[in-house]
Design a protein around this motif. Structure first.
Motif, PDB file in Angstrom:
ATOM      1  N   GLY B  18      64.511   0.958  54.398  1.00 21.36           N
ATOM      2  CA  GLY B  18      65.360  -0.021  53.728  1.00 21.36           C
ATOM      3  C   GLY B  18      64.817  -0.559  52.413  1.00 21.36           C
ATOM      4  N   VAL B  19      63.753   0.048  51.879  1.00 22.47           N
ATOM      5  CA  VAL B  19      63.237  -0.370  50.572  1.00 22.47           C
ATOM      6  C   VAL B  19      64.255   0.089  49.513  1.00 22.47           C
ATOM      7  CG1 VAL B  19      61.335  -0.080  48.923  1.00 22.47           C
ATOM      8  CG2 VAL B  19      60.871  -0.147  51.378  1.00 22.47           C
ATOM      9  N   PRO B  20      64.568  -0.767  48.518  1.00 17.09           N
ATOM     10  CA  PRO B  20      65.523  -0.329  47.488  1.00 17.09           C
ATOM     11  C   PRO B  20      65.129   1.042  46.934  1.00 17.09           C
ATOM     12  CG  PRO B  20      64.927  -2.618  47.125  1.00 17.09           C
ATOM     13  CD  PRO B  20      64.099  -2.130  48.282  1.00 17.09           C
ATOM     14  N   VAL B  21      66.151   1.862  46.642  1.00 18.52           N
ATOM     15  CA  VAL B  21      65.880   3.246  46.247  1.00 18.52           C
ATOM     16  C   VAL B  21      64.975   3.324  45.012  1.00 18.52           C
ATOM     17  CG1 VAL B  21      66.942   5.388  45.457  1.00 18.52           C
ATOM     18  CG2 VAL B  21      67.994   4.084  47.295  1.00 18.52           C
ATOM     19  N   TYR B  22      65.218   2.425  44.027  1.00 17.46           N
ATOM     20  CA  TYR B  22      64.407   2.520  42.810  1.00 17.46           C
ATOM     21  C   TYR B  22      62.939   2.198  43.106  1.00 17.46           C
ATOM     22  CZ  TYR B  22      63.868  -2.531  41.790  1.00 17.46           C
ATOM     23  OH  TYR B  22      63.511  -3.855  41.831  1.00 17.46           O
ATOM     24  N   VAL B  23      62.712   1.215  43.994  1.00 19.35           N
ATOM     25  CA  VAL B  23      61.324   0.870  44.354  1.00 19.35           C
ATOM     26  C   VAL B  23      60.683   2.036  45.112  1.00 19.35           C
ATOM     27  CG1 VAL B  23      59.842  -0.695  45.657  1.00 19.35           C
ATOM     28  CG2 VAL B  23      61.826  -1.596  44.430  1.00 19.35           C
ATOM     29  N   SER B  24      61.440   2.645  46.031  1.00 23.40           N
ATOM     30  CA  SER B  24      60.899   3.774  46.800  1.00 23.40           C
ATOM     31  C   SER B  24      60.422   4.885  45.870  1.00 23.40           C
ATOM     32  CB  SER B  24      61.963   4.335  47.749  1.00 23.40           C
ATOM     33  OG  SER B  24      62.472   3.308  48.564  1.00 23.40           O
ATOM     34  N   LEU B  25      61.257   5.190  44.866  1.00 21.46           N
ATOM     35  CA  LEU B  25      60.909   6.241  43.919  1.00 21.46           C
ATOM     36  C   LEU B  25      59.689   5.853  43.095  1.00 21.46           C
ATOM     37  CD1 LEU B  25      64.547   6.908  42.778  1.00 21.46           C
ATOM     38  CD2 LEU B  25      63.054   8.684  43.706  1.00 21.46           C
ATOM     39  N   GLY B  26      59.712   4.620  42.568  1.00 23.54           N
ATOM     40  CA  GLY B  26      58.636   4.168  41.709  1.00 23.54           C
ATOM     41  C   GLY B  26      57.329   4.037  42.474  1.00 23.54           C
ATOM     42  N   PHE B  27      57.423   3.528  43.709  1.00 16.56           N
ATOM     43  CA  PHE B  27      56.202   3.334  44.494  1.00 16.56           C
ATOM     44  C   PHE B  27      55.583   4.683  44.856  1.00 16.56           C
ATOM     45  CE2 PHE B  27      53.694   2.524  48.307  1.00 16.56           C
ATOM     46  CZ  PHE B  27      52.989   1.377  47.947  1.00 16.56           C
ATOM     47  N   ALA B  28      56.407   5.619  45.324  1.00 18.08           N
ATOM     48  CA  ALA B  28      55.880   6.955  45.651  1.00 18.08           C
ATOM     49  C   ALA B  28      55.261   7.583  44.400  1.00 18.08           C
ATOM     50  CB  ALA B  28      56.986   7.847  46.210  1.00 18.08           C
ATOM     51  N   GLY B  29      55.930   7.381  43.248  1.00 18.14           N
ATOM     52  CA  GLY B  29      55.378   7.896  41.995  1.00 18.14           C
ATOM     53  C   GLY B  29      54.044   7.244  41.670  1.00 18.14           C
ATOM     54  N   ALA B  30      53.964   5.916  41.843  1.00 17.66           N
ATOM     55  CA  ALA B  30      52.725   5.198  41.531  1.00 17.66           C
ATOM     56  C   ALA B  30      51.585   5.656  42.441  1.00 17.66           C
ATOM     57  CB  ALA B  30      52.945   3.689  41.664  1.00 17.66           C
ATOM     58  N   VAL B  31      51.900   5.924  43.713  1.00 16.91           N
ATOM     59  CA  VAL B  31      50.869   6.454  44.619  1.00 16.91           C
ATOM     60  C   VAL B  31      50.382   7.805  44.090  1.00 16.91           C
ATOM     61  CG1 VAL B  31      50.435   7.353  46.932  1.00 16.91           C
ATOM     62  CG2 VAL B  31      51.656   5.192  46.647  1.00 16.91           C
ATOM     63  N   GLY B  32      51.318   8.628  43.612  1.00 12.57           N
ATOM     64  CA  GLY B  32      50.938   9.912  43.025  1.00 12.57           C
ATOM     65  C   GLY B  32      50.003   9.722  41.834  1.00 12.57           C
ATOM     66  N   LEU B  33      50.318   8.734  40.974  1.00 15.87           N
ATOM     67  CA  LEU B  33      49.473   8.477  39.808  1.00 15.87           C
ATOM     68  C   LEU B  33      48.090   8.007  40.248  1.00 15.87           C
ATOM     69  CD1 LEU B  33      52.082   6.655  37.521  1.00 15.87           C
ATOM     70  CD2 LEU B  33      51.367   9.047  37.423  1.00 15.87           C
ATOM     71  N   LEU B  34      48.063   7.227  41.337  1.00 16.80           N
ATOM     72  CA  LEU B  34      46.776   6.761  41.872  1.00 16.80           C
ATOM     73  C   LEU B  34      45.929   7.952  42.308  1.00 16.80           C
ATOM     74  CD1 LEU B  34      45.223   4.143  42.678  1.00 16.80           C
ATOM     75  CD2 LEU B  34      46.184   4.438  44.967  1.00 16.80           C
ATOM     76  N   VAL B  35      46.579   8.911  42.989  1.00 16.07           N
ATOM     77  CA  VAL B  35      45.853  10.115  43.420  1.00 16.07           C
ATOM     78  C   VAL B  35      45.322  10.870  42.191  1.00 16.07           C
ATOM     79  CG1 VAL B  35      46.041  12.337  44.608  1.00 16.07           C
ATOM     80  CG2 VAL B  35      47.187  10.318  45.543  1.00 16.07           C
ATOM     81  N   ILE B  36      46.170  10.964  41.156  1.00 18.11           N
ATOM     82  CA  ILE B  36      45.734  11.650  39.928  1.00 18.11           C
ATOM     83  C   ILE B  36      44.525  10.932  39.330  1.00 18.11           C
ATOM     84  CG2 ILE B  36      46.391  12.237  37.553  1.00 18.11           C
ATOM     85  CD1 ILE B  36      49.295  12.463  38.608  1.00 18.11           C
ATOM     86  N   SER B  37      44.573   9.599  39.336  1.00 18.80           N
ATOM     87  CA  SER B  37      43.486   8.839  38.711  1.00 18.80           C
ATOM     88  C   SER B  37      42.180   8.987  39.481  1.00 18.80           C
ATOM     89  CB  SER B  37      43.860   7.359  38.600  1.00 18.80           C
ATOM     90  OG  SER B  37      43.786   6.746  39.869  1.00 18.80           O
ATOM     91  N   MET B  38      42.266   9.415  40.750  1.00 21.70           N
ATOM     92  CA  MET B  38      41.040   9.597  41.525  1.00 21.70           C
ATOM     93  C   MET B  38      40.441  10.991  41.320  1.00 21.70           C
ATOM     94  SD  MET B  38      41.789   7.402  44.983  1.00 21.70           S
ATOM     95  CE  MET B  38      42.977   8.563  45.578  1.00 21.70           C
ATOM     96  N   GLY B  39      41.255  11.919  40.744  1.00 20.76           N
ATOM     97  CA  GLY B  39      40.718  13.255  40.459  1.00 20.76           C
ATOM     98  C   GLY B  39      40.122  13.287  39.067  1.00 20.76           C
ATOM     99  N   GLN B  40      40.042  14.504  38.496  1.00 17.99           N
ATOM    100  CA  GLN B  40      39.536  14.610  37.130  1.00 17.99           C
ATOM    101  C   GLN B  40      40.549  14.022  36.157  1.00 17.99           C
ATOM    102  OE1 GLN B  40      39.538  18.573  35.099  1.00 17.99           O
ATOM    103  NE2 GLN B  40      40.463  17.194  33.614  1.00 17.99           N
ATOM    104  N   THR B  41      40.167  12.949  35.477  1.00 17.21           N
ATOM    105  CA  THR B  41      41.067  12.418  34.469  1.00 17.21           C
ATOM    106  C   THR B  41      40.264  11.780  33.356  1.00 17.21           C
ATOM    107  OG1 THR B  41      42.945  10.990  34.015  1.00 17.21           O
ATOM    108  CG2 THR B  41      41.405  10.219  35.673  1.00 17.21           C
ATOM    109  N   PHE B  42      40.793  11.832  32.147  1.00 17.75           N
ATOM    110  CA  PHE B  42      40.088  11.280  30.996  1.00 17.75           C
ATOM    111  C   PHE B  42      40.728   9.979  30.549  1.00 17.75           C
ATOM    112  CE2 PHE B  42      39.475  15.832  31.027  1.00 17.75           C
ATOM    113  CZ  PHE B  42      38.109  15.953  30.855  1.00 17.75           C
ATOM    114  N   GLY B  43      41.845   9.609  31.188  1.00 22.87           N
ATOM    115  CA  GLY B  43      42.554   8.414  30.753  1.00 22.87           C
ATOM    116  C   GLY B  43      43.234   7.747  31.924  1.00 22.87           C
ATOM    117  N   ASP B  44      44.200   6.914  31.608  1.00 24.07           N
ATOM    118  CA  ASP B  44      44.857   6.110  32.622  1.00 24.07           C
ATOM    119  C   ASP B  44      46.240   6.688  32.917  1.00 24.07           C
ATOM    120  OD1 ASP B  44      46.128   4.213  34.102  1.00 24.07           O
ATOM    121  OD2 ASP B  44      46.335   2.780  32.455  1.00 24.07           O
TER     122      ASP B  44
END
Ligand code: NA
Ligand code: NA
Lengths: 309, 435, 162
Positions: B18-44
């Protein structure tokens, strides 16, 4: 240690001149680094448009990208110089000029101050006008002809100064707009005209060659500075090889695509550019009058190098 | 691959709780970005959030969305629904199951004015559900007919979903609009056929009275004004007079002239109210598609487009099999996910694969939109079904059961359109939009 | 006037005016192209930046009016205690996302503080700044609705908010 992954973000699609060029650049990077660099190619704006990709390089979240030299104008005024009409004699000449140490020094310093390390210059040729109305030989021939212009003040104003009516339009709508007669034509290089099949909707390609805008291939300075000297060297060598390889292929593509346009029934004509140069000269004067000292110095250096000084 | 699949699983989990659809999309995306930031990355990598919002909204062709919503809103408030319903009832006359068929026909006309299925459900459903009940139809049938027929809206031009597909794949929106005309009409006809088949068993109420000639003329005359609008949109695009965005602006102008000049049913104070409602609807749609871009960015970094492409290639090299798999996948996804978000995430992945199988991107757009709108009539996330059930005050589960034969008919049309590309491409080809 | 009413008025006025201006500008562009046979170069850039403003502020208004799409059907069929757990979880997810959105987009606007758009030179901190502004407004509206529903005991109710 694991290989360093370099994401290359591009707006152009996989396949085609530029897509193949990106893949080849990746091969050079992997080869010269003995596999210590892993190259990932993201075509078709998958990771974002040009501005987003450039912002990504500044930030470090995207490692590599390509853009038109004018796109860097979003970050530093200097680069708007590449929007000046008839700045170079032709595309190969542009590559010679920007690769000259005197010009390269100014450009590289400015690019690096903004977070972009240029590793290669690709020749993107000369942009000319194709339209559905008539062959263009003089500014008068452009009178009343609606030509799509890009979202850049100088590029747009120059087309108007050349005698046409400039109509700003998103690239995705241009083919249909010409086909349906919403506009009469556009301006671009022969390979772009050919690959997008504009020969189906417009019959007159006039080699006005008003804009010559090479594309720098770039790596984020944040990324470049964190690489070992040995990998930095590999990146620069790969860039050099890519510049040589791409530009040789580009020249061939331009020749064969002009032939293709002719085969498809497009009337291609050479143009005496003197009248067009004269028509846009006030724009150039106005630009230089209001440009900052750095930009003016770059312009003078470009002109000196271009004219064999 | 595992990360990408986990992100999609997270997305579905959030939507389902029941999380609003836009939040669900954005949150899942943000979790993905968090995973990226934990791997090899040179920026934010979190820079992708504001970038996705800015570029996901600020893109010129997307302007067509608020314009078509506003035009529909003005026409709606000017009272076109009644006119279109009366006109449809008149055309259907004394057919079996007259009012049910008029409901479908009205939605087809309405679809030429709005770009959204939900707008149709509330407008046409608001008038016809009570009317059908009054004539003796069961609530279930009233809901099923209304919800299923309003899904023709996004297929018949104009269409918000076609705009979203066109923008994310880089295909001509005008070509997509035109390609939707024939499939939209086929969906309408298939629903009418379903009503007629059901009528043999259920014997739905049939109108007996006839409408006097004089009244018929008035009804026709009244309906002409709203019916000219689809003509302006389709004709304007076909004739090469306007781009789809400009067609949206002209539609707004026409609607204003109609509402204030011809119909004179609107007052000055209606204008801010209509703009306010359009702003809210636009924001809801566009926030979803721009948040979907965040997730799409993360999935791209995890190489999902390549992996999915390789996956399909490994299963079969036949376009027939590919399209079958896509249809099954999208029908399922369409029942869970917002159509616009699905298009933003999936079309950049699937369309290039489709092209590599030799499928025309315009044809593929019609297939995707058809799939995803069919899901709007089914639970769990079937907005048209929800709205229609709410109007009829019927539990959604009962409406869901009654709608099944209609969904079946739509799926049949989907498969015909999928395997007979000519149906979608003939018109755009004839007018030179598709080569 | 109550602060909440002032915020609502701000959201309404910005949304309505922005949309109105967008429609007028696109119509003017059509007029220029067909009647005067020329184009206004600044219109596209202004309009897309207005769109970003419209959507972000409009999204706050949509939150206030419960117009964001969500799926309650499945949750509503669950046991009250489980529903409460999921509702709390969903509320936290929403707050976390909005905070991340505000933080990331404020940094983005700040990093671009010296830049401007190419055609008309809108400062990018202003163009990008509409995103954190909208984020703050959405968060405000969301928290207000949540607090209100906790107070009047409808937080875990299966009634859909009006
Ligand atoms: Na429609
Ligand atoms: Na209907």
């Amino acid at each position: 240690a694991d290989a360093v992954t370099l994401k290359f973000s591009a707006v152009f699609p996989a396949g085609g001149q530029q897509g193949d060029g990106a893949v080849q650049l990746g091969k050079y990077l992997e080869e010269y680094s003995d596999g210590k660099i892993a190259f990932q190619f993201f075509p078709s704006s998958q990771l974002g448009n040009k501005i987003q990709s450039l912002e990504g390089l500044r930030n470090g979240s995207i490692e590599m990208t390509e853009a038109a030299a004018t796109d860097l104008g979003n970050f530093s005024e200097l680069w708007s110089i590449f929007a000046l009409p008839f700045l170079f004699n032709d595309g190969a000449d542009a590559i010679r000029v920007v690769s000259d140490p005197r010009v390269a020094k100014i450009l590289n310093e400015d690019a690096e101050a903004n977070g972009f390390k240029i590793i290669a210059w690709w020749n993107m040729g000369e942009r000319s006008i194709i339209n559905s109305k008539r062959p263009v030989n003089s500014p008068e021939d452009l009178s009343g002809i609606k030509i799509r212009v890009m979202q850049s003040p100088m590029l747009a104003k120059a087309i108007t100064a050349m005698g046409a009516t400039g109509v700003p339009m998103a690239w995705g709508e241009v083919y249909t707009a010409v086909q349906q007669g919403v506009i009469d034509g556009l301006e671009n290089s022969p390979p772009v005209i050919a690959v997008n099949k504009f020969y189906e909707v417009a019959d007159y390609y006039s080699l006005t060659q008003q804009f010559i805008i090479p594309d720098p291939q770039m790596i984020s300075t944040k990324v470049f500075d964190s690489l070992s000297p040995e990998l930095q060297d590999a990146v620069m060598k790969a860039g050099e090889a890519s510049q040589k390889d791409f530009n040789a292929k580009w020249e061939k593509a331009v020749a064969s695509d002009i032939q293709l346009l002719k085969d498809k029934g497009v009337q291609v004509n050479e143009v005496d550019k003197a009248a067009f140069r004269k028509a846009v000269q006030p724009l150039v004067d106005e630009y230089l009058a209001s440009a900052d000292a750095k930009t003016k110095a770059l312009y003078d250096t470009i002109v000196t190098v271009r004219d064999g000084g | 691959m595992i990360t990408g699949v986990s992100l999609i699983a997270l997305l579905f989990a959030l939507i389902l709780i029941g999380v609003p659809v836009y939040v669900s999309l954005g949150f899942a995306g943000a979790v993905g970005l968090l995973v990226i930031s934990m791997g090899q990355t040179f920026g934010d990598p979190f820079i992708a959030i504001p970038q996705s919002l800015y570029s996901g909204i600020g893109f010129f062709p997307l302007l067509a969305i608020p314009l078509f919503i506003l035009a529909g809103e003005i026409m709606n408030r000017s009272g076109i629904t009644d006119r279109l319903v009366k006109f449809s009832v008149m055309l259907i006359g004394r057919w079996p199951a007259s009012l049910a068929n008029a409901n479908i026909l009205a939605s087809m006309f309405f679809g030429g004015i709005t770009g959204s299925a939900q707008a149709d459900t509330s407008a046409v459903g608001g008038v016809l559900i009570p009317a059908m009940e009054k004539e003796g139809y069961s609530k279930e049938i009233a809901v099923a007919v209304t919800a299923s027929s309003s899904t023709v809206g996004p297929i018949i031009p104009p269409s918000i979903m076609m705009v979203i597909y066109g923008v994310s794949v880089g295909t001509s929106i005008g070509a997509l609009f035109i390609a939707g005309v024939v499939p939209g009409i086929l969906i309408g006809l298939s629903l009418i056929a379903t009503v007629l088949v059901l009528d043999r068993k259920h014997k739905f109420p049939r109108r007996t009275g006839s409408i006097p000639m004089r009244e018929k003329l008035t009804i026709t005359k009244d309906a002409m004004w709203p019916l000219v609008m689809p003509g302006i949109i389709v004709g304007g695009i076909l004739g090469g007079v306007v781009t789809p965005t400009e067609a949206g602006a002209l539609a707004v102008l026409y609607a204003l002239i109609f509402g204030y000049g011809i119909q004179r049913s609107l007052t000055v104070s209606d204008l801010p109210a209509m703009l306010r409602r359009t702003a809210i609807l636009t924001a809801a749609v566009m926030l979803i598609i721009s948040c979907a871009k965040i997730l799409s960015y993360a999935l791209t970094v995890f190489q999902m487009p390549l992996l999915i492409g390789a996956f399909f290639q490994s299963i079969s090299e036949s376009p027939i099999v590919f399209l079958l798999l896509v249809n099954i996948l999208l029908l399922v996804i369409g029942t869970f996910m917002d159509g616009g978000a699905s298009l933003i995430i999936l079309s950049p992945i699937l369309a290039p694969i489709a092209v590599s199988y030799g499928i025309d991107p315009v044809h593929f757009g019609v297939i995707m939109v058809l799939n995803l709108i069919i899901g709007q009539g089914t639970p769990p996330l079937g907005l048209c079904l929800f709205i229609a059930s709410a109007i009829a005050k019927l539990p959604v589960e009962r409406g869901a059961k009654a709608i099944l034969p209609f969904i079946g008919a739509e799926v049949a049309v989907l498969f015909v359109v999928t395997y007979w590309p000519w149906l979608a491409l003939a018109l755009p080809r004839y007018f030179g939009f598709v080569v | 006037m109550r602060p909440d009413r002032i915020i609502e008025l701000f959201e309404e006025i910005v949304s309505v005016l922005t949309l109105g201006v967008i429609v007028v500008l696109v119509l003017v562009q059509v007029f220029f192209r067909y009647v005067l046979s020329s184009g206004l170069l600044w219109v596209d850039e202004l309009v897309i930046n207005l769109m970003v403003l419209l959507v972000l502020v409009g999204a706050a208004l949509a939150t206030r009016n419960g117009a964001h799409i969500d799926l309650r059907l499945i949750v509503n069929g669950l046991q009250p205690w489980l529903r409460l757990v999921l509702k709390v979880l969903g509320t936290l997810v929403t707050i976390v996302f909005l905070l991340v959105l505000i933080w990331a987009s404020a940094g983005y606007a700040y990093d671009s503080r010296n830049l401007a758009t190419t055609m008309i030179g809108i400062p990018l901190w202003l163009a990008y700044g509409t995103i954190p502004l909208g984020g703050v407004l959405i968060l405000y509206e969301f928290l207000k609705l949540t607090v209100r529903s906790v107070r009047d005991g409808t937080f875990n109710s299966d009634e859909v908010a009006p």
